[in-house]
Design a protein around this motif. Structure first.
Motif, short mmCIF file in Angstrom:
data_model
loop_
_atom_site.label_atom_id
_atom_site.label_comp_id
_atom_site.label_asym_id
_atom_site.label_seq_id
_atom_site.Cartn_x
_atom_site.Cartn_y
_atom_site.Cartn_z
N LEU A 194 0.83 -1.21 0.00
CA LEU A 194 0.00 0.00 0.00
C LEU A 194 0.87 1.26 0.00
CD1 LEU A 194 -2.83 -0.96 2.56
CD2 LEU A 194 -3.12 -0.55 0.11
N GLN A 195 1.91 1.26 0.84
CA GLN A 195 2.78 2.44 0.91
C GLN A 195 3.53 2.64 -0.39
OE1 GLN A 195 5.29 1.76 4.29
NE2 GLN A 195 3.63 2.12 5.81
N ALA A 196 3.94 1.55 -1.05
CA ALA A 196 4.68 1.67 -2.31
C ALA A 196 3.83 2.30 -3.40
CB ALA A 196 5.17 0.30 -2.75
N ASP A 203 -8.56 3.46 1.20
CA ASP A 203 -8.80 3.30 -0.23
C ASP A 203 -9.32 1.91 -0.55
OD1 ASP A 203 -7.94 5.90 -0.78
OD2 ASP A 203 -5.85 5.27 -0.85
N VAL A 204 -8.78 0.90 0.12
CA VAL A 204 -9.25 -0.47 -0.10
C VAL A 204 -10.70 -0.62 0.37
CG1 VAL A 204 -8.84 -2.90 0.47
CG2 VAL A 204 -6.90 -1.35 0.13
N ASP A 205 -11.00 -0.03 1.51
CA ASP A 205 -12.36 -0.10 2.04
C ASP A 205 -13.36 0.58 1.12
OD1 ASP A 205 -14.34 -0.64 4.15
OD2 ASP A 205 -14.27 1.52 4.49
N ASN A 206 -12.98 1.73 0.60
CA ASN A 206 -13.88 2.45 -0.30
C ASN A 206 -14.09 1.69 -1.60
OD1 ASN A 206 -14.16 4.53 1.55
ND2 ASN A 206 -12.47 5.73 0.68
N ALA A 207 -13.03 1.05 -2.10
CA ALA A 207 -13.16 0.30 -3.37
C ALA A 207 -14.09 -0.89 -3.20
CB ALA A 207 -11.77 -0.16 -3.83
N ILE A 208 -13.96 -1.60 -2.09
CA ILE A 208 -14.84 -2.75 -1.88
C ILE A 208 -16.28 -2.30 -1.64
CG2 ILE A 208 -15.32 -4.69 -0.34
CD1 ILE A 208 -12.35 -5.02 0.07
N SER A 209 -16.45 -1.23 -0.88
CA SER A 209 -17.81 -0.76 -0.59
C SER A 209 -18.50 -0.24 -1.85
CB SER A 209 -17.76 0.36 0.46
OG SER A 209 -17.17 -0.11 1.67
N VAL A 249 -2.78 4.33 -10.74
CA VAL A 249 -1.60 5.02 -10.23
C VAL A 249 -0.55 5.04 -11.34
CG1 VAL A 249 0.20 5.06 -8.48
CG2 VAL A 249 -2.11 4.29 -7.88
N ASN A 250 -0.22 6.25 -11.83
CA ASN A 250 0.76 6.41 -12.91
C ASN A 250 0.39 5.59 -14.14
OD1 ASN A 250 2.32 8.12 -11.25
ND2 ASN A 250 3.43 6.35 -10.39
N GLY A 251 -0.91 5.59 -14.47
CA GLY A 251 -1.38 4.89 -15.66
C GLY A 251 -1.56 3.41 -15.48
N ALA A 252 -1.29 2.88 -14.30
CA ALA A 252 -1.45 1.45 -14.04
C ALA A 252 -2.59 1.25 -13.04
CB ALA A 252 -0.16 0.84 -13.50
N VAL A 253 -3.44 0.29 -13.35
CA VAL A 253 -4.58 -0.01 -12.46
C VAL A 253 -4.10 -0.90 -11.33
CG1 VAL A 253 -6.87 -1.03 -12.29
CG2 VAL A 253 -6.20 0.22 -14.36
N VAL A 254 -4.42 -0.48 -10.11
CA VAL A 254 -4.07 -1.26 -8.92
C VAL A 254 -5.31 -2.04 -8.48
CG1 VAL A 254 -3.24 -1.18 -6.54
CG2 VAL A 254 -2.39 0.48 -8.23
N TYR A 255 -5.16 -3.35 -8.37
CA TYR A 255 -6.26 -4.22 -7.95
C TYR A 255 -6.11 -4.60 -6.47
CZ TYR A 255 -7.17 -4.67 -12.95
OH TYR A 255 -7.45 -4.39 -14.27
N ILE A 256 -7.16 -5.18 -5.97
CA ILE A 256 -7.16 -5.59 -4.55
C ILE A 256 -6.06 -6.62 -4.30
CG2 ILE A 256 -8.50 -6.75 -2.73
CD1 ILE A 256 -9.51 -3.99 -3.21
N HIS A 257 -5.91 -7.56 -5.24
CA HIS A 257 -4.91 -8.62 -5.00
C HIS A 257 -3.49 -8.10 -5.05
CE1 HIS A 257 -3.91 -8.73 -9.29
NE2 HIS A 257 -5.23 -8.71 -9.55
N ASP A 258 -3.27 -6.84 -5.53
CA ASP A 258 -1.93 -6.28 -5.53
C ASP A 258 -1.52 -5.79 -4.15
OD1 ASP A 258 -1.66 -6.70 -8.27
OD2 ASP A 258 -2.63 -4.78 -8.75
N VAL A 259 -2.47 -5.37 -3.32
CA VAL A 259 -2.13 -4.78 -2.03
C VAL A 259 -2.78 -5.52 -0.85
CG1 VAL A 259 -1.75 -2.48 -2.99
CG2 VAL A 259 -4.05 -3.16 -2.24
#
Length: 557
Positions: A194-196, A203-209, A249-259
């Motif tokens: 997450l920090q990286a 942000d994870v909570d909002n995405a799931i909700s 983030v910087n043109g790359a989509v971050v998914y739940i399984h990434d963090v």
């Protein structure tokens, strides 16, 4: 006396009445609930507040205290209130007066709890309101275990499969299982990932909700048909939650399984149950209401094979605690002692009266009196328990008084040479008032129990009722059924028979031998103070009939 005359004029009526008691008594016993103790009707309502993460101090100051103050001003018939505050949970127990209408009390508590939500910390959910009485005790405990089954599965089987089946049984109430692990979808965060990416747990909570919504999509009409629309607003599996996007983030989509990692898990375990040394889950069944403990347990045991057939075969459902064993043991012990007391009473009556006919009449009146008491107790809503049966066992030795006194008095009148019906009427009339006063004197002893309060009242009032109803039934039967049986079983005594007049009917008493006078041989001369009493011999047929009873007194010189 009128009722005794009626019984003698209409004997078949009271014979049918006795047979009716023999039929209604067992039916009442079958339909009356059976328990180890009487129903203790002290209503209690628990209000359970839950707020995960809230400390015990905040729970007490911000939720429980406000609840207590609100209850005392809006809810009626409160006896006292108890509360307990823990981390994340608070319990308020409201004890009501015995005669309260529980449905009204629950409605008042529910209404005030809903209006109180706006004054409580944001995010507080409505409370769980639980109703129970002092008689709501665990009657059956089941252990759930099985090789190859996880604790989450055991808890899930008990909560969502077995517990729902028990809801169909009258009087059975099953709380959440103990032990095991409560099944829950968990999101394990990777803080370094997450920090990286410059993200936070929020942000994870909002995405799931935002992407796990259950919303109606409506319908669409195409021609003559109307179709139900379905959208992909909620994933269908846990893996679908792992594939939800969080942000770019910087043109790359971050998914739940990434963090993070979404899994089928459980919250922190707070209790552990072991069966035969293995982790298991425990289900407790409570008895609620005026129902029979034996009926509830028997229905649950009959339902278990059907429930087990719908679950994995390796699941073992083991009864760990069964209160019906103690109920049957207590009831059978009291019944056994009562039967022994009845048999000993009958033997003593036979010894003292010395007549099997009189003993039979008295022995019939005892069970009839007990059956009448059980019928009345069942009609009043009481249960068959060790207190009511103890009262009946106590009354067995007293129930013989009315019938014994009346039968003995009837026999005394028969020995005076009276006819059977007249002896019954005279014997019943002579002891009517003393027997009635004696019966009332015994009943009055138990009247103070009705003025008790609290738990003692619920325990001892059924005992007093059992004795009083049996005693009143015994007096009534002694005026109706006992005279009816005496009319057909007792026999008239021979007034000329010296043996019946002077011999005791008790086989343990040595009989008095009455020897008849033997006439002297010859002329039958008797000497009396120097004079002779010459009496005609009854064996001489040649005497003149007019002189057959003459006697001449001559000088003894």
């Amino acid at each position: 006396m009128w009722i005794v005359r009626l019984a003698l004029r209409r004997p078949y009526t009271f014979a049918v009445f006795a047979l009716l008691l023999l039929i209604l008594g067992p039916l009442s016993i079958i339909n009356t609930p059976t328990d180890i103790f009487p129903n203790i009707d002290i209503p209690v309502v628990s209000i359970v507040w839950q707020y995960q993460g809230l400390s015990a101090v905040d729970m007490a100051n911000r939720i429980i205290t406000l609840t207590e103050r609100t209850l005392t001003t809006t809810v009626d018939n409160i006896d006292h209130v108890e509360s307990q505050s823990l981390d994340g949970i608070g319990v308020v127990k409201v004890y009501f007066q015995p005669k309260v209408t529980l449905a009204t009390a629950i409605a008042q508590i529910t209404a005030v709890s809903q209006t109180q939500l706006r004054q409580l910390p944001a995010g507080t959910t409505p409370p769980l309101i639980i109703t129970y009485t002092a008689s709501s005790v665990p009657i059956l405990q089941l252990g759930l275990s099985g090789q190859g089954l996880s604790e989450q599965q055991l808890n899930d089987f008990g909560l969502n499969f077995i517990r729902t089946q028990f809801a169909t049984i009258e009087g059975a109430e099953s709380p959440y299982p103990y032990g095991g692990k409560q099944r829950q979808v968990q999101v394990d965060l990777n803080l370094k990932a997450l920090q990286a990416r410059g993200l936070s747990p929020n942000d994870v909570d909002n995405a799931i909700s935002a992407q796990n919504l259950i919303l109606p999509s409506g319908t669409v009409k195409v021609g003559r048909f109307e179709y139900q629309l379905a959208t992909n607003s909620a994933p269908n599996s846990i893996q679908g939650l792992n594939d939800l996007p969080i942000k770019s983030v910087n043109g790359a989509v971050v998914y739940i399984h990434d963090v993070a990692h979404v899994r089928d898990g459980f919250p922190p375990q707070t209790n552990i149950v072991r069966v035969d040394g293995q982790r298991a889950s425990l289900m407790t069944v409570l008895k609620n209401g005026d129902v029979s403990t034996l009926d509830v347990i028997s229905k649950i045991r009959a339902l278990l094979p059907l429930v087990a057939s719908q679950l994995p075969p390796q699941l073992r459902i083991t009864p760990l605690s069964d209160q019906s064993i103690f109920v049957r043991g207590a009831i059978s012990g009291v019944v056994r002692e009562g039967i022994i007391a009845g048999c000993l009473t009958a033997v003593m009556i036979l010894v003292f009266l010395g007549s099997w006919r009189s003993t039979l009449i008295i022995a019939v009146s005892i069970p009839l009196s007990i059956l009448v008491s059980l019928i009345v107790l069942g009609a009043l809503g009481e249960t068959i328990n060790i207190m009511t049966l103890g009262g009946l066992a106590l009354a067995v030795g007293i129930l013989v008084d009315d019938a014994t006194v009346e039968i003995e008095n009837i026999n005394r009148n028969l020995e005076e040479g009276k006819e059977v019906e007249q002896a019954i009427l005279d014997g019943a009339a002579q002891i009517a008032i003393p027997a009635f006063v004696s019966t009332l004197s015994i009943c009055i002893v138990f009247v103070p129990m009705f003025f008790m309060g609290g738990v003692a009242k619920y325990l001892f009032v059924p005992l007093a009722e059992a004795v009083i109803f049996a005693m009143l039934a015994s007096y009534f039967l002694s005026r109706t059924v006992v005279p009816t049986m005496a009319k057909y079983l007792l026999q008239e005594h021979d007034p000329a028979g010296e043996k019946q007049k002077h011999q005791s009917r008790n086989p343990l008493v040595h009989p008095r031998i009455i020897r008849p006078a033997v006439p002297m041989a010859g002329a039958g001369l008797l000497s009396l103070r120097g004079r002779r009493l010459i009496q005609d011999s009854p064996t001489r047929p040649d005497r003149h009939p007019d002189r057959g009873n003459r006697a001449a007194l001559r000088s003894g010189r």
